[in-house]
Design a protein around this motif. Structure first.
Motif, short mmCIF file in Angstrom:
data_model
loop_
_atom_site.label_atom_id
_atom_site.label_comp_id
_atom_site.label_asym_id
_atom_site.label_seq_id
_atom_site.Cartn_x
_atom_site.Cartn_y
_atom_site.Cartn_z
N LEU A 143 23.50 8.33 -2.56
CA LEU A 143 22.41 9.35 -1.79
C LEU A 143 23.36 10.39 -1.95
N ASP A 177 9.87 10.73 -11.96
CA ASP A 177 9.97 10.14 -10.93
C ASP A 177 11.30 9.41 -11.73
N ALA A 233 15.39 9.11 -11.21
CA ALA A 233 15.68 7.33 -10.41
C ALA A 233 17.05 7.17 -11.29
N VAL A 280 19.53 9.53 -9.98
CA VAL A 280 20.40 9.11 -8.70
C VAL A 280 21.40 7.54 -8.68
N THR A 281 20.95 6.48 -9.72
CA THR A 281 21.68 5.97 -9.72
C THR A 281 22.85 5.64 -11.29
N ALA A 331 16.24 1.33 -12.45
CA ALA A 331 15.31 1.94 -11.50
C ALA A 331 14.29 3.02 -12.18
N ASN A 382 11.17 0.99 -11.66
CA ASN A 382 11.16 0.87 -10.56
C ASN A 382 10.16 1.89 -10.03
N ALA A 383 10.73 3.04 -10.42
CA ALA A 383 10.28 4.36 -9.65
C ALA A 383 8.34 4.84 -9.73
N ARG A 403 10.14 5.36 0.40
CA ARG A 403 10.35 4.07 -1.02
C ARG A 403 11.02 4.34 -2.14
N LYS A 404 10.34 6.04 -2.51
CA LYS A 404 10.30 6.51 -4.00
C LYS A 404 11.87 7.52 -3.98
N LYS A 405 12.75 7.78 -2.67
CA LYS A 405 14.39 7.80 -2.60
C LYS A 405 14.90 6.92 -2.89
N VAL A 406 14.34 5.43 -2.99
CA VAL A 406 15.44 4.25 -3.21
C VAL A 406 15.34 3.95 -3.85
N PRO A 407 15.48 4.27 -5.37
CA PRO A 407 14.56 3.24 -6.30
C PRO A 407 15.52 2.51 -6.76
#
Lengths: 562, 276
Positions: A116, A417, A421, A424-425, A535, A538-539, B59-63
């Motif tokens: 992050l 989203d 996601a 971010v990964t 991700a 999941n997101a 939770r949405k911030k850490v997928p």
């Protein structure tokens, strides 16, 4: 920020081994009976044989009991055994315990959370200094990580009758078909092998037709035995009977290896044109002389004639049987076995035809009806999926995917989203676009599907795009990618892009000679190494995005209907 | 609209939620039987559910963490939100608020709950409308796409081009079409699926056609195609705004309410301790 100049990466910047193969071993490898048809004069000046061997091959010195390849692992190299002897073991159920899959190294929770704030603030940052490649050497530090099976004495002696002797070649099935290894290889005694990666083998075959012929013959003779024996459907058939049936069978190769070329251009055409690109292996109504076992190839379409068109009923996967019910019913009724449906090859299709008599006497009595039913059910399409949807998925070759990204547009709110996601990964660089090919409310996104037949691997000059050994996920090694774009062209799903890269300081990296930006290929890596898998999936707050394995179409039906 | 955008929860999910509701009701009933203070116990439960509701955003911030899919968390968020509404009425005893602070808290909560319910409905209603066109664009892409259309249109209308040489058309472009092309327009008309924007555009182009030479017909058709593309962008933009606009109320209110609730708890605790 000023651009950073580097020399444009080239094919052999990273040798396959931790160092180029020595001249002595190049000579030794070329003298082996399996390789002695290769003549240096056949190779063009830009691709000298010695250089090819030096950079695309490496030496493996294995001790007795060392595991050379593990059944089920992915690899695209061929081994030339120079000294010693290898045992070949096929173990479909993994009973010997050496087939366990190892997960790739995953980030810890803390490591994952640290993304992050550690993610880069500029796009496509790359390390341009680190020379260590993930795919090049045996291990990252250049050592040999081979597992020894010394403590598994029961394993030694379980080899197939035809073990590999010095001078022979092995590993050609996975290399030619971009599939998992079909058998485990263990050093029966101390061995020296030269391992040649796919890029080398591809060019050796291109300039030595004799070698191509030899390797294809090996594939035909060994492939049928290995691929049949590893099929769970035949696991209850006694070994002797199965071997006899395999011996009586014939091996057929159908379809077109270059099925991906021009796919997008004619995709918009009508059904007739799509069908014309597929080879009809069996036409409905043909007399069946045996049961067809699909050995390899990502799919074959099963159809029946519906007016002027072919109606798609489903598709096959390796291990599936075609014509089984017709043969069994004809034996029971005393009528000729006529195919009820047609079988059409999409891409390359390898088949084994087990003659009717052999099948009925040596195999049919031992087939587990439950397993056959499971196969029939898993190939049944029902629920909310229309005929049009099935046609679309087969026509578009989406069924090649083991992790195709599908988006249900009736649930997607466009919140992005999934893309966030992904970013971010991946160091703030999303690896897919939320657009693609659409039928009704289903969108097949332009994200790597991690295909059964990843044609993107075929032309890569360095092996940068490859399947991870244990999971088979298709990934790109940034350090060996030279940005040639061959994989981008080869992918018929528009799922690979090239991007201009930046160094650690955010400076654009350019070619020192021409000033042109240095590019690298990039695509979805299925969040390999992340603790929770993809991700994007999941997101999604609305369960609108799913990664679907078309080997199990029920999962799509359940998701759409859910 | 396809019926698949409305999904009915399975029997197992409904029964699990019923169990939670029964458990909460039992806690509150037990409190009342034991002559405890119903507003205090419901207040603590409300606070707990409010904090849990906030976890959805985290939770949405850490997928990338294996904590279950965000879609499961959204189901929990919605279910907990509905329970929180019930707890709120138990906590307040269904009375109107008195005093400025209490009124802020009361209306803040009602607005937050209402925005959540509206958002839930919109997220189920909008996808089919949002995705009825082709190609699809994300909200972030639309301004860029509009800029591209504007640029391409300008190129068709340069002074040296066949279109630019027509004075009538140049006026029409400068005064009418270009301002319309430069930003999303007629958002409400798109939301009520009105055909007016399309009709008006067709009428405008039809009126201009007579002033176009034969050699300018092709670029004129191109311009019309660009305008049609812009119309589709406007439509998608309107639905994107509706689909996500409610978050502009829901998210800031959550922050404000979190602070207000914290103050409320502090005040109530200090009063209680003072009384004791």
């Amino acid at each position: 920020m000023s651009p950073v100049e580097i020399e444009r990466p080239r094919r052999w910047d990273q040798p396959f081994g931790d160092r180029p193969l020595s001249d002595e071993w190049v000579e030794k490898a070329l003298q082996q009976p399996s390789m002695n048809c290769i003549v240096p004069e056949a190779f063009p000046a830009r691709l000298p044989l010695a250089d090819l061997m030096r950079h695309d091959a490496r030496l493996i010195e294995a001790r007795e009991g060392n595991l050379i390849v593990r059944q089920g692992d992915y690899g695209d190299s061929v081994f030339v055994l120079c000294t010693g002897r290898l045992l070949v073991v096929v173990d479909p159920e993994g009973e010997l315990g050496y087939r366990h899959k190892q997960d790739s190294r995953k980030l810890s929770w803390l490591g994952a959370i640290a993304q992050l704030w550690r993610n880069s603030s500029f796009a496509e940052k790359r390390s341009i200094a680190d020379p260590i490649s993930e795919t090049g050497s045996l291990t990252k530090d250049g050592g040999d990580s081979r597992i020894s099976l010394d403590d598994r004495k029961e394993f030694i002696g379980r080899g197939l009758p035809a073990d590999i002797q010095a001078g022979e070649m092995v590993g050609e099935i996975a290399a030619l078909r971009r599939s998992a290894r079909t058998a485990t290889l263990v050093a029966a005694e101390d061995c020296q092998l030269v391992e040649i990666r796919w890029q080398g083998i591809r060019d050796l075959m291109r300039f030595t037709p004799d070698l191509k012929h030899r390797i294809e013959e090996l594939f035909r003779s060994r492939g049928r035995a290995h691929l049949i024996e590893q099929s769970p459907i035949f696991s209850d058939v006694p070994e002797k009977l199965l071997t006899a049936a395999v011996k009586a069978s014939r091996f057929e190769i159908h379809g077109n290896e270059a099925w991906n070329k021009g796919l997008r251009k004619w995709m918009g055409d009508d059904e007739g044109t799509v069908s014309a690109r597929e080879e009809t292996v069996i036409e409905a109504g043909d007399l069946l002389d045996g049961v067809r076992v699909i050995v390899s190839g990502f799919a074959a379409r099963i159809t029946i004639a519906a007016g002027p068109a072919q109606q798609t009923l489903g598709y096959t996967r390796p291990g599936d049987l075609f014509g089984l019910d017709e043969i069994i019913d004809s034996a029971a009724n005393g009528t000729p076995a006529l195919a009820r449906t047609s079988l059409r090859a999409i891409g390359t299709l390898d088949l084994m035809v087990i003659p009717t008599d052999n099948f009925l006497t040596q195999i049919a009595p031992y087939l587990d009806e439950k397993k056959l039913d499971e196969q029939r059910i898993s190939r049944t399409w029902s629920g909310n999926l229309s005929q049009g949807m099935l046609d679309f998925l087969v026509d578009q070759r989406t069924i090649n995917g083991t992790s195709a990204m599908l988006i249900d547009l009736d649930r997607c709110t466009g919140c992005d989203d999934c893309v966030k996601a992904c970013a971010v990964t991946h160091d703030n660089n999303p690896r897919f676009l939320r657009r693609g090919y659409r039928h009704a409310h289903l969108l097949v996104a332009n994200a790597c599907m991690h295909c059964v037949d990843p044609v993107c691997l075929v032309g890569c000059p360095t092996g940068a795009i490859h399947r991870t050994r244990t999971t088979g996920v298709v990934v790109i090694d940034d350090l060996t990618c030279i940005g040639c774009g061959v994989c981008v062209e080869a992918c018929p799903y528009d799922s690979i892009r090239t991007v201009e890269i930046r160094d650690q300081g955010g400076n654009l990296v350019v070619d020192a000679k021409t000033g042109a930006p240095i590019v690298k290929a990039t695509k979805c890596d299925l969040c390999l190494g992340q603790p929770a898998g993809p991700a994007c999936q999941n997101a999604c707050p609305h369960d609108a995005l799913n990664r679907i394995d078309f080997g199990n179409p029920r999962s799509l039906v359940d998701w759409i209907s859910g | 609209m396809s019926p698949t955008s409305f999904r009915i929860p399975s029997g197992a999910v409904i029964s699990r939620w019923l169990l939670v509701v029964v458990a909460i009701a039992a806690i509150l009933w037990q409190t009342q039987l034991g002559l405890g203070d119903l507003s205090t116990s419901s207040g603590w439960l409300l606070l707990a559910s409010f904090l849990f509701l906030g976890l959805y955003g985290a939770r949405k911030k850490v997928p990338f963490l294996p904590l279950g899919r965000v879609s499961s968390w959204l189901s929990l968020h919605i279910g907990t939100g509905l329970i929180a509404v019930a707890l709120f009425f138990v906590h307040t005893g269904g009375r109107w608020p008195s005093g400025g602070f209490e009124t802020t808290l009361w209306f803040g909560f009602i607005l937050l709950a209402a925005s959540g319910i509206v958002g839930w409905g919109l997220q189920r209603l909008t996808p089919s409308f949002l995705h009825s066109g082709d190609p699809l664009f994300s909200e972030e892409q639309i301004p860029r796409e509009i800029a591209i259309i504007l640029q391409e249109s300008d190129q068709l209308l340069t002074e040296t081009s066949p279109l630019g040489s027509s004075e009538v058309l140049s006026h029409f472009y400068r005064d009418r079409l270009r301002p319309w092309l430069s930003a999303p327009r007629e958002q409400w008309a798109h939301l009520i699926d009105s055909g007016r924007p399309r009709l008006r555009l067709a009428s405008d182009f039809s009126e201009m056609k007579r002033y176009i030479d034969l050699e300018a017909r092709e670029p004129f058709d191109e311009l019309e195609a660009l305008a049609s593309g812009k119309l589709e962008l406007d439509r998608q933009h309107a639905w994107h705004r509706l689909s996500h606009g409610w978050l502009l109320v829901h998210l800031p209110l959550t922050g404000v309410l979190l602070v207000t609730i914290f103050v409320h708890v502090l005040v109530v605790r200090s009063h209680t301790e003072g009384a004791l």
